[in-house]
Design a protein around this motif. Structure first.
Motif, mmCIF file in Angstrom:
data_model
loop_
_atom_site.group_PDB
_atom_site.id
_atom_site.type_symbol
_atom_site.label_atom_id
_atom_site.label_comp_id
_atom_site.label_asym_id
_atom_site.label_seq_id
_atom_site.Cartn_x
_atom_site.Cartn_y
_atom_site.Cartn_z
ATOM 1 N N VAL A 1 0.828 -1.209 0.000
ATOM 2 C CA VAL A 1 0.000 0.000 0.000
ATOM 3 C C VAL A 1 0.858 1.252 0.000
ATOM 4 O O VAL A 1 0.620 2.202 -0.757
ATOM 5 N N ARG A 2 1.886 1.273 0.839
ATOM 6 C CA ARG A 2 2.638 2.500 1.079
ATOM 7 C C ARG A 2 3.726 2.758 0.046
ATOM 8 O O ARG A 2 3.997 3.909 -0.309
ATOM 9 N N GLU A 3 4.351 1.710 -0.481
ATOM 10 C CA GLU A 3 5.499 1.892 -1.360
ATOM 11 C C GLU A 3 5.230 1.469 -2.799
ATOM 12 O O GLU A 3 5.748 2.096 -3.732
ATOM 13 N N PHE A 4 4.441 0.393 -2.995
ATOM 14 C CA PHE A 4 4.291 -0.164 -4.338
ATOM 15 C C PHE A 4 3.075 0.392 -5.075
ATOM 16 O O PHE A 4 2.902 0.105 -6.259
ATOM 17 N N GLY A 5 2.230 1.193 -4.416
ATOM 18 C CA GLY A 5 1.077 1.772 -5.083
ATOM 19 C C GLY A 5 0.050 0.752 -5.526
ATOM 20 O O GLY A 5 -0.609 0.953 -6.561
ATOM 21 N N LEU A 6 -0.132 -0.340 -4.804
ATOM 22 C CA LEU A 6 -1.041 -1.413 -5.184
ATOM 23 C C LEU A 6 -2.363 -1.327 -4.427
ATOM 24 O O LEU A 6 -2.981 -2.341 -4.120
ATOM 25 N N SER A 7 -2.780 -0.118 -4.099
ATOM 26 C CA SER A 7 -4.061 0.083 -3.423
ATOM 27 C C SER A 7 -4.822 1.178 -4.161
ATOM 28 O O SER A 7 -4.288 2.271 -4.413
ATOM 29 N N ASP A 8 -6.085 0.887 -4.505
ATOM 30 C CA ASP A 8 -6.892 1.884 -5.204
ATOM 31 C C ASP A 8 -7.243 3.057 -4.298
ATOM 32 O O ASP A 8 -7.393 4.189 -4.778
ATOM 33 N N ALA A 9 -7.387 2.824 -2.998
ATOM 34 C CA ALA A 9 -7.767 3.900 -2.089
ATOM 35 C C ALA A 9 -6.642 4.913 -1.926
ATOM 36 O O ALA A 9 -6.875 6.125 -1.902
ATOM 37 N N TYR B 1 4.042 11.717 5.689
ATOM 38 C CA TYR B 1 2.647 11.937 5.293
ATOM 39 C C TYR B 1 1.825 12.204 6.551
ATOM 40 O O TYR B 1 2.294 12.030 7.683
ATOM 41 N N SER B 2 0.600 12.613 6.339
ATOM 42 C CA SER B 2 -0.239 13.089 7.436
ATOM 43 C C SER B 2 -0.896 11.925 8.176
ATOM 44 O O SER B 2 -0.835 10.768 7.769
ATOM 45 N N GLU B 3 -1.583 12.289 9.267
ATOM 46 C CA GLU B 3 -2.316 11.295 10.048
ATOM 47 C C GLU B 3 -3.486 10.711 9.248
ATOM 48 O O GLU B 3 -3.798 9.518 9.363
ATOM 49 N N ASP B 4 -4.148 11.555 8.451
ATOM 50 C CA ASP B 4 -5.253 11.050 7.635
ATOM 51 C C ASP B 4 -4.776 10.012 6.627
ATOM 52 O O ASP B 4 -5.435 8.985 6.404
ATOM 53 N N THR B 5 -3.614 10.282 6.022
ATOM 54 C CA THR B 5 -3.061 9.306 5.083
ATOM 55 C C THR B 5 -2.699 8.012 5.802
ATOM 56 O O THR B 5 -2.919 6.912 5.285
ATOM 57 N N GLN B 6 -2.163 8.136 7.009
ATOM 58 C CA GLN B 6 -1.830 6.948 7.784
ATOM 59 C C GLN B 6 -3.086 6.135 8.098
ATOM 60 O O GLN B 6 -3.065 4.894 8.062
ATOM 61 N N ARG B 7 -4.183 6.827 8.375
ATOM 62 C CA ARG B 7 -5.443 6.131 8.661
ATOM 63 C C ARG B 7 -5.929 5.370 7.424
ATOM 64 O O ARG B 7 -6.397 4.229 7.516
ATOM 65 N N VAL B 8 -5.793 5.988 6.258
ATOM 66 C CA VAL B 8 -6.200 5.311 5.021
ATOM 67 C C VAL B 8 -5.302 4.095 4.757
ATOM 68 O O VAL B 8 -5.786 3.019 4.369
ATOM 69 N N ILE B 9 -3.999 4.256 4.999
ATOM 70 C CA ILE B 9 -3.064 3.140 4.793
ATOM 71 C C ILE B 9 -3.408 1.988 5.724
ATOM 72 O O ILE B 9 -3.443 0.820 5.315
ATOM 73 N N ASP B 10 -3.663 2.295 6.992
ATOM 74 C CA ASP B 10 -4.019 1.236 7.939
ATOM 75 C C ASP B 10 -5.287 0.506 7.501
ATOM 76 O O ASP B 10 -5.375 -0.724 7.604
ATOM 77 N N ARG C 1 -7.772 -4.343 5.040
ATOM 78 C CA ARG C 1 -8.656 -4.914 4.012
ATOM 79 C C ARG C 1 -7.937 -5.991 3.212
ATOM 80 O O ARG C 1 -8.489 -7.085 2.960
ATOM 81 N N ILE C 2 -6.703 -5.710 2.803
ATOM 82 C CA ILE C 2 -5.953 -6.688 2.007
ATOM 83 C C ILE C 2 -5.718 -7.960 2.808
ATOM 84 O O ILE C 2 -5.847 -9.089 2.282
ATOM 85 N N LEU C 3 -5.405 -7.822 4.083
ATOM 86 C CA LEU C 3 -5.147 -9.004 4.904
ATOM 87 C C LEU C 3 -6.427 -9.811 5.117
ATOM 88 O O LEU C 3 -6.398 -11.055 5.090
ATOM 89 N N ARG C 4 -7.533 -9.123 5.332
ATOM 90 C CA ARG C 4 -8.793 -9.854 5.505
ATOM 91 C C ARG C 4 -9.165 -10.617 4.232
ATOM 92 O O ARG C 4 -9.623 -11.765 4.288
ATOM 93 N N GLU C 5 -8.982 -9.977 3.070
ATOM 94 C CA GLU C 5 -9.299 -10.660 1.815
ATOM 95 C C GLU C 5 -8.383 -11.861 1.601
ATOM 96 O O GLU C 5 -8.831 -12.913 1.116
ATOM 97 N N ALA C 6 -7.102 -11.737 1.950
ATOM 98 C CA ALA C 6 -6.177 -12.863 1.792
ATOM 99 C C ALA C 6 -6.566 -14.002 2.732
ATOM 100 O O ALA C 6 -6.531 -15.185 2.346
ATOM 101 N N GLU C 7 -6.950 -13.667 3.959
ATOM 102 C CA GLU C 7 -7.376 -14.707 4.885
ATOM 103 C C GLU C 7 -8.661 -15.381 4.414
ATOM 104 O O GLU C 7 -8.798 -16.621 4.483
ATOM 105 N N ALA C 8 -9.623 -14.596 3.925
ATOM 106 C CA ALA C 8 -10.880 -15.170 3.442
ATOM 107 C C ALA C 8 -10.631 -16.100 2.254
ATOM 108 O O ALA C 8 -11.257 -17.168 2.128
#
Length: 654
Positions: free
Chosen positions: A539-547, A571-580, A585-592
């Protein structure tokens, strides 16, 4: 570490027919001082002791008399002669030869004593206090000898500090010198790194043919900085340069310049370059140059150091001070280039930087072949397979791998190394020592079997995951079980489908626990940590998140090559919240996805867990056989798995 090996098809450079001139004959040692100098100090000390204690020793034969006893001796006619000074001190001698001393009371009338001495015919002599100049000189002689001793010691110390004695070694360079008559390593003896060798070969050509560069108006490089992780063989590559050029090689570490005495480091730098100029053409190799080449002014972690900065200033001046035509080249090595001072890296000092990375898969196989010399290998040993299983290993790590394999073979009572020994050595390095006494409880063993079966089945059912090589539930180190995957080929590009499959494989163990038991356990802690780190980088380095979008936020500048990173947030706190949120989401989808795969292949999960409980260790073909037995095909969705290199850590650990 770059290991020595001669590969087929690699050009073996022959030594030049007319190399540089040999080193001049060493200067004869200075003549030894005469033997009598070594006896000066003991003789002076002995003479001083004699002068100090002789009067007391002589005084032991002199008899002290009271004044009344003196009168009695005179009346008895036993006194032969007396000597009386102007202060009443009496030195005399009896007729039997005994000396005596006494003091005449000056407040009394001494006419009686004078008449008695005259009546007994005693020889009387009068003296005056103060003595002769000889007695005065003798009284000051011990002090003069002491002052002379200190003056002589000071001059000897000054002579030695200037380089003429043992104390002069404090400021002398501690470089290890390898003369041109003993070149050993060549470029052909170094496995791989053709790009690095080509860059650095110009240094060899300059030292061999300086006139050719002079005719073209070109100047050879003054300094070459080799950068790379620890254990990649930067020192060996520097020795190969000296061997190819057949010139003296002065090797020294950066830490040997800095001492507790201020100015010693700068003195050693001056002495090192003076020695190199006398032996020119020559090579100076400074290993771990970051010890003295750190940024000045306290900008580096740990603050500034006056002695280190003085040493660096002297190094900068020396690299500017010698002419490029003198044939002195400075090679340096470090794994922390970001900490070096900018003045050290500018053109004219270190003209170029040569990166020495970790060896590739082919280079690892060649390095293993070198370190296997002198060892007996079984026919099942395949260095290509071992190289595939050791991504991220340096040459030093590979040497340790073969040594651990040899130790394991000896422990098993064999002299021949097998593929099993190499596998056990790899597990020993990555996971730790296997504890036979660390027996699991029956419930724990069953849980670990399902956990590792989940990793293996998700890997086998994912189209882009690496093939499973081995699954074991034997505890080793901190891991209660391991699922190992081997990439079929070394890749340097990681696609999004591969990364998503990798996350599913990492969470496959936890997914199996949820499918079988309905709840998780602490055995998935390392899997969760690795999956979270990978998803965060996606999410943070590879740009593999649409959000978040095609935005890359670096995790911080590397503290040193091959190690952890200094975390900094730009980056800001809001960006950190989006990254988290995206990471979760990615981890939940991988687990599912992992849970869905295991529920679909629940029978295969049970069969593989039962097989692990029976045999404790199975290879990758057993996983494929179980899937084929249950479903009929057992292959990935597209039937052709794409192999990419996983990190050096095993895929799954319970």
């Amino acid at each position: 570490m770059i290991s020595s090996v001669r590969l087929p098809g690699v050009h073996h450079s022959a030594p030049a027919k007319s190399g540089p001139p040999r080193d001049p004959a060493p200067k004869p040692a200075p003549p030894k001082p005469p033997m009598w100098r070594s006896w000066l100090l003991p003789f002076g000390l002995l003479l001083t002791a004699l002068l100090l204690f002789t009067p007391h020793m002589a005084g032991g034969k002199t008899k002290a008399l009271d004044y009344s006893d003196l009168l009695g001796q005179v009346n008895a006619g036993k006194v032969a002669s007396v000597s009386i000074n102007d202060k009443g001190a009496v030195d005399g001698k009896l007729k039997d030869g005994t000396s005596f001393t006494t003091q005449i009371p000056t407040v009394l009338d001494n006419t009686t004593l004078a008449s008695q001495l005259q009546a007994k015919h005693v020889t009387v002599k009068g003296t005056q206090t103060g003595g002769s100049w000889i007695s005065v000189l003798l009284s000051f002689l011990p002090l003069l000898l002491l002052v002379g001793f200190f003056v002589w010691t000071g001059r000897q110390t000054q002579r030695q500090l200037s380089g003429g004695g043992p104390l002069g070694a404090i400021g002398r360079s501690r470089a290890k010198i390898t003369d041109a008559e003993r070149p050993e390593t060549r470029f052909a003896d170094v496995a791989g790194y053709e790009g690095a060798k080509q860059e650095i070969s110009e240094v060899v050509d300059f030292l061999r043919n300086p006139d050719r560069y002079a005719r073209a108006g070109a100047k050879g490089p003054r300094g070459v900085l080799m950068v790379g992780p620890p254990g990649t063989g930067k020192t060996l590559l520097a020795r190969a340069v000296a061997g190819e050029a057949e010139v003296p090689f002065l090797s020294v570490t950066g830490s040997s310049f800095v001492e507790m005495f201020v100015g010693v480091g700068a003195s050693r730098v001056r002495d090192l370059f003076a020695e190199a100029r006398k032996r020119a053409p020559s090579i100076i190799f400074i290993d771990e140059i970051d010890s003295i080449g750190g940024r000045r002014g306290g900008s580096v972690i740990g603050g500034s150091n006056d002695e280190r900065e003085q040493t660096l200033n002297q190094l900068l001046a020396e690299m500017d001070g010698f002419d490029g035509s003198t044939g002195v080249v400075v090679l340096a090595a470090t794994n922390r280039p970001e900490t070096l001072d900018a003045a050290l890296l500018r053109a004219g000092r270190f003209d170029r930087q040569v990166t020495v990375p970790l060896p590739t898969q082919a280079e690892r196989a060649a390095i293993l072949a070198v370190h296997a010399r002198g060892k007996q290998l079984a026919p099942d040993v395949d260095f290509d397979v071992v190289a595939r299983a050791t991504p991220g290993f340096s040459g030093a790590d590979l040497a340790n791998l073969l040594n651990e394999a040899a130790i394991h073979a000896v422990r098993e009572g064999r002299d021949v190394l097998s593929a099993a020994d190499l596998g056990a050595a790899r597990d020993r390095i990555l996971l730790g020592r296997r504890e036979a006494s660390n027996a699991l409880l029956p419930d724990e063993k069953r849980s670990v079997a399902f956990h590792e079966s989940g990793h293996a089945l998700v890997a086998a059912l994912s189209a882009h995951a690496d093939p499973v090589a081995k699954v074991t539930i034997l505890p080793a180190g901190m891991a209660l079980g391991v699922t190992e995957q081997l990439p079929e080929a070394e890749r340097h590009l990681y696609t999004q489908p591969y990364l998503l499959d990798s996350l599913a494989v990492r969470l496959g163990g936890r997914a199996a626990e949820l499918v079988v038991y309905g709840y998780g356990s602490t055995g998935a802690s390392s899997d969760l940590a690795g999956a979270t780190e990978l998803a965060t980088r996606m999410v943070r380095e590879f740009g593999l998140s649409d959000a978040v979008g095609p935005v890359g936020y670096s995790s911080g500048q590397q503290q040193f090559l091959g190690g952890e990173e200094l975390v900094s947030r730009s980056y800001s706190e809001d960006t950190q919240r989006v990254i988290d949120g995206e990471v979760a989401r990615i981890l939940r989808e991988a687990e599912a996805r992992a849970i869905e795969l295991l529920r679909t292949h629940r029978e295969a999960l049970d069969r593989l867990a039962a097989l692990l409980l029976e045999k404790e260790t199975v290879d990758g073909s057993a996983v494929t056989d179980v899937l084929r037995l249950v479903s009929g095909d057992g292959g990935p969705a597209d039937g052709s798995p794409t192999s990419l290199e996983l990190p050096a850590q095993p895929a799954g650990q319970a």
